[in-house]
Design an enzyme around this catalytic site. Sequence first.
Site, PDB file in Angstrom:
ATOM      1  N   VAL A  71     -94.496 -26.026 -30.083  1.00  0.00           N
ATOM      2  CA  VAL A  71     -94.860 -27.395 -29.720  1.00  0.00           C
ATOM      3  C   VAL A  71     -93.665 -28.110 -29.092  1.00  0.00           C
ATOM      4  O   VAL A  71     -92.515 -27.857 -29.455  1.00  0.00           O
ATOM      5  CB  VAL A  71     -95.370 -28.184 -30.955  1.00  0.00           C
ATOM      6  CG1 VAL A  71     -94.247 -28.450 -31.950  1.00  0.00           C
ATOM      7  CG2 VAL A  71     -96.047 -29.482 -30.545  1.00  0.00           C
ATOM      8  N   CYS A  72     -93.965 -28.981 -28.133  1.00  0.00           N
ATOM      9  CA  CYS A  72     -92.958 -29.846 -27.527  1.00  0.00           C
ATOM     10  C   CYS A  72     -93.538 -31.247 -27.467  1.00  0.00           C
ATOM     11  O   CYS A  72     -94.497 -31.560 -28.179  1.00  0.00           O
ATOM     12  CB  CYS A  72     -92.553 -29.329 -26.147  1.00  0.00           C
ATOM     13  SG  CYS A  72     -93.915 -29.327 -24.939  1.00  0.00           S
ATOM     14  N   ALA A  73     -92.991 -32.099 -26.610  1.00  0.00           N
ATOM     15  CA  ALA A  73     -93.477 -33.478 -26.558  1.00  0.00           C
ATOM     16  C   ALA A  73     -94.850 -33.585 -25.915  1.00  0.00           C
ATOM     17  O   ALA A  73     -95.745 -34.247 -26.444  1.00  0.00           O
ATOM     18  CB  ALA A  73     -92.478 -34.356 -25.806  1.00  0.00           C
ATOM     19  N   GLY A  75     -96.397 -30.600 -23.957  1.00  0.00           N
ATOM     20  CA  GLY A  75     -97.077 -29.325 -23.735  1.00  0.00           C
ATOM     21  C   GLY A  75     -96.476 -28.437 -22.675  1.00  0.00           C
ATOM     22  O   GLY A  75     -96.825 -27.255 -22.595  1.00  0.00           O
ATOM     23  N   MET A 100     -96.901 -32.971 -28.958  1.00  0.00           N
ATOM     24  CA  MET A 100     -96.955 -33.973 -30.010  1.00  0.00           C
ATOM     25  C   MET A 100     -97.729 -35.212 -29.567  1.00  0.00           C
ATOM     26  O   MET A 100     -98.256 -35.950 -30.402  1.00  0.00           O
ATOM     27  CB  MET A 100     -95.541 -34.350 -30.442  1.00  0.00           C
ATOM     28  CG  MET A 100     -94.794 -33.223 -31.150  1.00  0.00           C
ATOM     29  SD  MET A 100     -95.604 -32.655 -32.681  1.00  0.00           S
ATOM     30  CE  MET A 100     -95.295 -34.050 -33.762  1.00  0.00           C
TER      31      MET A 100
END
Length: 372
Positions: A71-73, A75, A100
């Site tokens: 996961v990142c901020a 995608g 997120m």
Amino acid sequence: MSDAISVKELTKKIINGDSVFILDVRNTGDFDDWKIEGENVEVINQPYFDLLEGIDPVMDKLPKDQPIYVVCAKGGSSEFVADQINEEGYENVYSIEGGMKAWSEHLEPVKIGEVAGGSIYQFVRIGKGCLSYFIESNGEAAMVDVNRMIEQYEDFLNEKDAKITHVFDTHLHADHISGGKKLAEQKNAAYYLPPKDAEEVQFEYEKVRDGDEYKIGETTIKALYSPGHTIGSTSYIVDDKYLLTGDILFIDSIGRPDLAGKAADWVADLRETLYQRYKELTDDLIVLPAHYMTIKEMNDDGSVSAKLGVLYKENHGLNISDEDEFRKTVSENLPPQPNSYQEIRETNMGKVSPEEEEQREMEIGPNRCAVR
């Protein structure tokens, strides 16, 4: 190539208690502030920029025998890292779609139980700890503490073929942007707000007062004035069976009285609500709050609820006999203020109208409405 998983699919896994391993590639500061959590969730952090040349920094931390979710901020970075992990021979590697941002906005409907002529559902915003409610009886419906992502509610309404007649906010929210007024306008329903919280509100609304009753099909919703988190905070009793407490009472904590800068003034109101007004109610009422703090408050089915009598036995905030100790507890055990809380309050008053992306940024982060 790696695969992708939606936040809805991931939410189901976490609620079901599946073992979930997550690699979070956001900056460490963002990770420390807010992350994906769950009973059987293991999450590690390694910033994306440390992995541009390969996954050596996390190679010894990645499991070989279970799926890996990255996961990142938003995608994008997670796709790159997930592909790298896959190329190193790891199978079942997934990038979490939308990152997120999507995690923060997903609403998961969970059926709580029955009301006269229908049902009550809780929408769990698992990425932020917000809880909102849908009460349906004989084709009519009310909604309480609606989040701004009203499209997800509309999809649910279409499935249920229910007509919204009433939309309530328990108080003027400071940690998330309310979608109540917008949903009410789109559905030609009445929007209700406690007037003591609405002195600076810039739009028309229906005033909620202590003891007011509303009929939704065969179901009765009764307003109970319960100040303390805000001066206007109002709870709702549904069919003498459910108690929607807003941000006054949670499963494992109590509401904080300081989000409008009035902590010293509102502590006494909070204590009176918790130690007198609620004490006069039946212990069998099922408490349905507007937030939860940690995944530990979630039941096996993904809902967040408990009987009032149980909370009076187990919730520390309801068992502080000394008034000075209570005042100290609710004034010295507070988490940081929610991100952009003043801007969120002004948005909910109708004073400002941020663009959608700005609203997302304002809400980023965990729920911080409770005393620790």
